[in-house]
Write a protein that holds these residues in place. Structure first.
Motif, mmCIF file in Angstrom:
data_model
loop_
_atom_site.group_PDB
_atom_site.id
_atom_site.type_symbol
_atom_site.label_atom_id
_atom_site.label_comp_id
_atom_site.label_asym_id
_atom_site.label_seq_id
_atom_site.Cartn_x
_atom_site.Cartn_y
_atom_site.Cartn_z
ATOM 1 N N GLY A 48 22.656 -107.465 -66.777
ATOM 2 C CA GLY A 48 22.188 -108.161 -67.969
ATOM 3 C C GLY A 48 20.848 -108.848 -67.788
ATOM 4 N N ALA A 49 20.030 -108.306 -66.899
ATOM 5 C CA ALA A 49 18.717 -108.905 -66.643
ATOM 6 C C ALA A 49 17.767 -107.843 -66.109
ATOM 7 C CB ALA A 49 18.839 -110.035 -65.631
ATOM 8 N N PRO A 50 16.495 -107.923 -66.491
ATOM 9 C CA PRO A 50 15.513 -107.008 -65.905
ATOM 10 C C PRO A 50 15.263 -107.389 -64.450
ATOM 11 C CG PRO A 50 14.429 -108.577 -67.351
ATOM 12 C CD PRO A 50 15.902 -108.813 -67.482
ATOM 13 N N LEU A 51 15.091 -106.399 -63.602
ATOM 14 C CA LEU A 51 14.881 -106.635 -62.176
ATOM 15 C C LEU A 51 13.434 -106.461 -61.755
ATOM 16 C CD1 LEU A 51 18.056 -104.754 -60.926
ATOM 17 C CD2 LEU A 51 17.739 -107.238 -61.192
ATOM 18 N N PHE A 52 12.669 -105.726 -62.556
ATOM 19 C CA PHE A 52 11.265 -105.470 -62.243
ATOM 20 C C PHE A 52 10.412 -105.713 -63.470
ATOM 21 C CE2 PHE A 52 13.626 -102.683 -59.358
ATOM 22 C CZ PHE A 52 13.071 -103.031 -58.136
ATOM 23 N N GLU A 53 9.217 -106.208 -63.232
ATOM 24 C CA GLU A 53 8.188 -106.245 -64.276
ATOM 25 C C GLU A 53 7.297 -105.046 -64.014
ATOM 26 O OE1 GLU A 53 6.081 -109.944 -64.401
ATOM 27 O OE2 GLU A 53 7.924 -111.104 -64.680
ATOM 28 N N ARG A 54 7.153 -104.225 -65.032
ATOM 29 C CA ARG A 54 6.343 -103.026 -64.915
ATOM 30 C C ARG A 54 5.050 -103.285 -65.665
ATOM 31 N NH1 ARG A 54 11.669 -102.579 -65.733
ATOM 32 N NH2 ARG A 54 12.872 -100.977 -64.652
#
Length: 87
Positions: free
Chosen positions: A44-50
């Motif tokens: 339920g959370a993004p792990l990387f900023e792209r």
């Protein structure tokens, strides 16, 4: 969440690239993307900023990384221990 997803997560985190992680793991890039998306959905959370500067861990990714490394280490340890056990 499974060990394949965690291994992929750790590899992407280590090389800061989905493409390089796919190459190192001998996966198609789409497989890496899918595994990371499934892991992000589960957590339920993004792990990387792209972004234009590449891939960086989010705060959630930073928090997950030591747990992912520990789980992979424990799984490898269990495998070695069980594989050496006499039947």
């Amino acid at each position: 969440m499974n060990l394949h997803q965690l291994r992929t997560f750790c590899e992407v985190a280590g090389v800061h690239s989905f493409t390089k992680a796919a190459r190192n793991l001998h996966y198609a890039q789409s497989t890496v993307t899918s595994q990371i998306q499934n892991l992000e959905d589960f957590l339920g959370a993004p792990l990387f900023e792209r972004g234009s500067r590449g891939i960086v861990l989010t705060d959630a990714g930073v928090r997950l990384l030591p747990y992912a490394n520990a789980m992979l280490s424990l799984a490898e340890s269990a495998h070695r221990h069980v594989a050496r056990s006499p039947v």
